[in-house]
Enzyme design. Structure first.
Site, PDB file in Angstrom:
ATOM      1  N   VAL A  74       5.387  -3.227  -2.548  1.00  0.00           N
ATOM      2  CA  VAL A  74       6.296  -4.108  -3.262  1.00  0.00           C
ATOM      3  C   VAL A  74       7.205  -3.207  -4.102  1.00  0.00           C
ATOM      4  CG1 VAL A  74       4.803  -6.113  -3.331  1.00  0.00           C
ATOM      5  CG2 VAL A  74       4.596  -4.408  -5.151  1.00  0.00           C
ATOM      6  N   CYS A 110       3.919  -3.093 -11.633  1.00  0.00           N
ATOM      7  CA  CYS A 110       4.655  -2.123 -10.798  1.00  0.00           C
ATOM      8  C   CYS A 110       6.035  -1.815 -11.399  1.00  0.00           C
ATOM      9  CB  CYS A 110       4.798  -2.683  -9.391  1.00  0.00           C
ATOM     10  SG  CYS A 110       5.980  -1.810  -8.353  1.00  0.00           S
ATOM     11  N   SER A 156      13.331  -0.733  -4.304  1.00  0.00           N
ATOM     12  CA  SER A 156      13.883  -1.379  -5.505  1.00  0.00           C
ATOM     13  C   SER A 156      15.392  -1.176  -5.682  1.00  0.00           C
ATOM     14  CB  SER A 156      13.138  -0.883  -6.748  1.00  0.00           C
ATOM     15  OG  SER A 156      13.132   0.527  -6.810  1.00  0.00           O
ATOM     16  N   LYS A 198      -4.037  -6.825  -1.210  1.00  0.00           N
ATOM     17  CA  LYS A 198      -2.695  -7.096  -0.718  1.00  0.00           C
ATOM     18  C   LYS A 198      -2.706  -8.056   0.471  1.00  0.00           C
ATOM     19  CE  LYS A 198      -1.131  -3.062  -0.404  1.00  0.00           C
ATOM     20  NZ  LYS A 198      -0.536  -1.845   0.086  1.00  0.00           N
TER      21      LYS A 198
HETATM   22  N1  LIG Z   1      10.218   3.578  -3.559  1.00  0.00           N
HETATM   23  C1  LIG Z   1       9.634   2.253  -3.685  1.00  0.00           C
HETATM   24  C2  LIG Z   1       8.294   2.407  -4.393  1.00  0.00           C
HETATM   25  C3  LIG Z   1       7.494   1.102  -4.386  1.00  0.00           C
HETATM   26  C4  LIG Z   1       6.042   1.344  -4.793  1.00  0.00           C
HETATM   27  O1  LIG Z   1       5.580   2.501  -4.953  1.00  0.00           O
HETATM   28  N2  LIG Z   1       5.292   0.250  -4.945  1.00  0.00           N
HETATM   29  C5  LIG Z   1       3.875   0.355  -5.218  1.00  0.00           C
HETATM   30  C6  LIG Z   1       3.460  -0.438  -6.448  1.00  0.00           C
HETATM   31  S1  LIG Z   1       4.249   0.172  -7.900  1.00  0.00           S
HETATM   32  C7  LIG Z   1       3.096  -0.277  -4.068  1.00  0.00           C
HETATM   33  O2  LIG Z   1       3.438  -1.337  -3.574  1.00  0.00           O
HETATM   34  N3  LIG Z   1       2.027   0.394  -3.634  1.00  0.00           N
HETATM   35  C8  LIG Z   1       1.197  -0.111  -2.570  1.00  0.00           C
HETATM   36  C9  LIG Z   1      -0.210  -0.299  -2.985  1.00  0.00           C
HETATM   37  O3  LIG Z   1      -0.525  -0.074  -4.158  1.00  0.00           O
HETATM   38  O4  LIG Z   1      -1.003  -0.684  -2.136  1.00  0.00           O
HETATM   39  C10 LIG Z   1      10.611   1.343  -4.432  1.00  0.00           C
HETATM   40  O5  LIG Z   1      11.503   1.857  -5.135  1.00  0.00           O
HETATM   41  O6  LIG Z   1      10.552   0.121  -4.247  1.00  0.00           O
END
Ligand SMILES: N[C@@H](CCC(=O)N[C@@H](CS)C(=O)NCC(=O)O)C(=O)O
Length: 199
Positions: free
Chosen positions: A50, A10, A63, A37
């Protein structure tokens, strides 16, 4: 102690791992399998994503919000500028990085071939536009490594992996990327999955 719930591939979790390693204090990284998850992720983050940072009774997600907190808790080396005007500018640039670059990543990863190609072209053009800056300066804000370099680094690391190739005039940006990639904290923060993304 801080605990970071992190995805091994990620790019957003990657940002937070970089900051944790830059600070050199004790922390724990918990790898989260995004294919399966755990339920606790949705309990800690209503958006079910995450990275998530937990420290005692504080739970944070997003983040850039996590990274500003770590930077304030452990001020050395300081990654946000001390001056209020420069801090405000840095936050604006962080917003630009999200809007102009990272917001297109879901289309690169999940979009149809046509949508993914358009997203790649947008990222390529936006990166090419900022490339000349790095002919004149070492890092995004000048001579000092900052939160902006942290924020963009996971994308630069993944350019080949995402099939984004830059034109010749973006050469200063690729040199800048190599400068970031050689930092000990950057290397320490890479997961095995991320290491395999670049040959
Ligand atoms: N805007 C968020 C984006 C976080 C994000 O998109 N995380 C993705 C993984 S890269 C995630 O957890 N997706 C949920 C999933 O794949 O179920 C940040 O900056 O933390």
């Amino acid at each position: 102690m801080m605990i970071l719930y992190s995805g091994t591939a990620c790019p957003f979790s990657h940002r937070c791992r970089i900051v944790l390693f830059e600070k050199g204090m004790d922390f724990e990284i918990k790898d989260v399998d995004l294919q399966e998850k755990p339920e606790e992720i949705a309990v800690m983050n209503p958006y079910n994503q995450v990275p998530i940072l937990v420290e005692r009774d504080l739970t944070l997600y997003e983040s850039n919000i996590i990274n500003e907190y770590i930077d304030e808790r452990f001020p050395h080396p300081q990654l946000m500028p001390a001056d209020p005007v420069m801090r405000a500018r840095t936050r604006l640039f962080l917003f630009n990085i999200e809007r102009d670059l990272f917001s297109h990543l879901p289309d690169v990863v999940n979009g149809s071939a046509k949508v993914a190609e358009k997203a790649r072209a947008t990222i390529r053009d936006n990166l090419t536009q900022i490339a000349p800056i790095f002919a004149k300066q070492k890092y995004m804000l000048g001579e000092d490594y900052s939160m902006l370099d942290v924020a963009i680094a996971p994308l630069l690391w993944r350019l080949d992996y995402f099939g984004i190739s830059l034109p010749k005039q973006a050469a200063p940006l690729l040199k800048y990327a190599e400068r970031i990639f050689s930092r000990p904290a950057f290397i320490a923060a890479l997961t095995p999955v991320e290491k395999a993304m670049r040959k």
